[in-house]
Design a protein around this motif. Structure first.
Motif, PDB file in Angstrom:
ATOM      1  N   ALA A  77       0.824  -1.208   0.000  1.00 26.30           N
ATOM      2  CA  ALA A  77       0.000   0.000   0.000  1.00 26.30           C
ATOM      3  C   ALA A  77       0.860   1.261   0.000  1.00 26.30           C
ATOM      4  O   ALA A  77       0.454   2.296  -0.544  1.00 26.30           O
ATOM      5  CB  ALA A  77      -0.932  -0.006   1.214  1.00 26.30           C
ATOM      6  N   CYS A 133       1.325   3.193  -3.140  1.00 25.21           N
ATOM      7  CA  CYS A 133       0.154   3.862  -3.732  1.00 25.21           C
ATOM      8  C   CYS A 133      -0.210   5.152  -3.014  1.00 25.21           C
ATOM      9  O   CYS A 133      -1.227   5.779  -3.348  1.00 25.21           O
ATOM     10  CB  CYS A 133      -1.052   2.911  -3.681  1.00 25.21           C
ATOM     11  N   ARG A 134       0.581   5.575  -2.057  1.00 22.97           N
ATOM     12  CA  ARG A 134       0.164   6.672  -1.176  1.00 22.97           C
ATOM     13  C   ARG A 134       0.006   8.002  -1.893  1.00 22.97           C
ATOM     14  O   ARG A 134      -0.748   8.870  -1.425  1.00 22.97           O
ATOM     15  CB  ARG A 134       1.172   6.813  -0.032  1.00 22.97           C
ATOM     16  N   TRP A 171      -1.200   8.352  -4.974  1.00 26.96           N
ATOM     17  CA  TRP A 171      -2.258   8.301  -5.977  1.00 26.96           C
ATOM     18  C   TRP A 171      -3.385   9.253  -5.596  1.00 26.96           C
ATOM     19  O   TRP A 171      -3.625   9.534  -4.426  1.00 26.96           O
ATOM     20  CB  TRP A 171      -2.806   6.891  -6.097  1.00 26.96           C
ATOM     21  N   LEU A 175      -7.216   5.632  -6.462  1.00 30.89           N
ATOM     22  CA  LEU A 175      -7.246   4.755  -5.288  1.00 30.89           C
ATOM     23  C   LEU A 175      -8.544   3.961  -5.230  1.00 30.89           C
ATOM     24  O   LEU A 175      -8.541   2.742  -4.976  1.00 30.89           O
ATOM     25  CB  LEU A 175      -7.082   5.589  -4.014  1.00 30.89           C
ATOM     26  N   LEU A 228      -6.339   0.971   0.652  1.00 31.18           N
ATOM     27  CA  LEU A 228      -6.437   2.052  -0.337  1.00 31.18           C
ATOM     28  C   LEU A 228      -7.675   2.911  -0.083  1.00 31.18           C
ATOM     29  O   LEU A 228      -7.644   4.131  -0.265  1.00 31.18           O
ATOM     30  CB  LEU A 228      -6.472   1.474  -1.749  1.00 31.18           C
ATOM     31  N   ALA A 255      -7.755   6.907   0.607  1.00 32.15           N
ATOM     32  CA  ALA A 255      -8.647   7.778  -0.165  1.00 32.15           C
ATOM     33  C   ALA A 255      -9.544   8.611   0.753  1.00 32.15           C
ATOM     34  O   ALA A 255      -9.795   9.794   0.491  1.00 32.15           O
ATOM     35  CB  ALA A 255      -9.496   6.937  -1.117  1.00 32.15           C
TER      36      ALA A 255
END
Length: 420
Positions: free
Chosen positions: A144, A147-148, A150, A155, A239, A243
């Motif tokens: 994860a 993806c921080r 995004w 997300l 995710l 978000a």
């Protein structure tokens, strides 16, 4: 290559920067997780029938059946789902602070945090209780982390796709479990009664080394199974948590009361019907051959189980958001938020308390579902009282202090300054 400010500048989120809703929800979730975990802590039948928990338990009275239905409907899979969203939110909060501060080497810092969590989880799983989730979170958290940065739409799209994959893998898990049970030689596998007797003997022996050996054998298989079949779902929920932080939807919940009301009502209606179906199917398990319940039943069970939390947990979050923006039961809300600020300490203390009672005082396998429910209530009351008391004197829970100190490479201030 990451540059910018040195890692020594990194620091925890200050209390004044905390989002009250996340603490409140974390406190509710950690107590709710205990409701779902209690059967595995309390009696061997839950170990034999995992992951579907076919058995009501060692007792089968009316009170135990009501307790089984209550926990299955309101708690099972819901609070671990919320806990996963909150873990992702924690990553999001730390990441957003690092970005705002221009503190670039966040990845190294967070990987150190995950490494510390991994060690804590391994010690917890092997020395205290085999149902640990921290190891799984540490592994999926590393994914994860990538993806921080995004954006929210990306997300949520990725989370939706991962949930679809997870839905298929969950149904597949039921099929794999069925295939394994068919493929095994029944003569080489202990009968359920023998397994139950074996677990009862091991986990009431008072012999730490014997229990560690038994846990280690189970943990290896369980960790692999959870990562392969449920890792998709966990990553998706992480995710979603990131978000939600980026969207700032829970920063001022009183401004979105109409939205939260709609989500709460819709989620409670749809989620209530879905979870009622899952609960009925769960009770129907007692009419199945417990060694070979049938492929169709297992797939149906896993499918209902997978979706049960996804349709009800948003309603729980929305109800809590409405509560967080109100003046109802403010004292209880404060106590729950304190439990949430010490979530890791409280989570681990659940295992320590139940290990003492069940494994060292010899009550493992002697309590039923209703007894476990009463025990949960006692632990709830204890932590609702002690968490505010502790935080009035100290900045962090003891395990949170250790975790933060390892993460930031220096001892964190623990005691609060004395009031004049």
């Amino acid at each position: 290559m990451e540059g910018g400010a040195p890692m020594s500048r990194a620091a925890p989120v200050e209390e004044t920067g905390r989002i009250a809703f996340w603490d409140l929800m974390r406190g509710i979730a950690v107590l709710g997780v205990l409701l779902a975990n209690m059967p595995i802590m309390a009696f061997p039948e839950a170990l034999v029938w995992e992951p579907t928990w076919f058995a009501i338990g060692p007792k089968d009275g009316l009170a135990d059946r009501i307790a089984f239905g209550f926990v299955r409907f309101f708690a099972d899979t819901k609070f671990i789902t919320i806990f996963s969203v909150l873990f992702g939110a924690g990553l999001g909060i730390m990441s957003e602070k690092a970005i705002a501060d221009g503190d670039r080497p966040f990845a190294k810092l967070y990987l150190r945090r995950l490494g510390a969590l991994l060690v804590i989880g391994l010690l917890h799983a092997n020395l205290i209780w085999l149902g640990d989730i921290l190891v799984h979170y540490a592994v999926i958290g590393a994914i994860a982390l990538t993806c921080r940065r995004w954006r929210v739409p990306s997300l949520l799209l990725a989370a939706g796709l991962l949930l679809c994959v997870g839905f298929l893998s969950s149904a597949l898990a039921g099929g794999v479990g069925f295939a394994m049970s068919v493929a095994e030689d029944p003569a080489s596998v202990p009968a359920p009664a023998e397994e139950i007797a074996h677990y009862r003997e091991v986990f009431t022996s008072g012999d730490p080394l014997l229990m560690i050996r038994e846990r280690f054998a189970v943990i290896l298989e369980a960790t692999f199974f959870i990562t392969v079949f449920w890792g998709w779902r966990t990553l998706a929920l992480f995710l979603v948590g990131i978000a939600l932080v980026k969207s700032r939807i829970f920063v001022e919940p009183e401004r979105r009361r109409a939205l939260f009301r709609r989500v709460a009502i819709g989620g409670l209606v749809v989620g209530g019907l879905w979870n009622a179906a899952w609960t009925v199917v769960s009770f129907g398990a007692e009419h199945q051959d417990r060694l070979d319940p049938g492929l169709g039943w297992l797939v149906a069970f896993c499918t209902l189980q997978y979706g049960a939390a996804l349709v009800l947990s948003p309603a729980y979050l929305s109800v809590c958001a409405l509560w967080a923006g109100s003046r109802v039961l403010v004292g209880l809300r404060h106590a729950l938020a304190s439990v949430g600020r010490m979530a890791l300490t409280n989570y681990l203390s659940h295992s320590i308390i139940t290990a003492v009672v069940f494994n060292y005082l010899g009550y493992f396998g002697r309590w039923g579902r209703f007894d476990g429910l009463l025990f949960c209530a006692a632990i709830f009351a204890f932590q609702l009282a002690t968490s505010p008391w502790w935080l009035a004197r100290f900045r962090f829970g003891p395990v949170e202090w250790l975790w933060r100190s390892i993460t930031y490479g220096r001892l964190q201030p623990m005691r609060r300054p004395a009031h004049a």
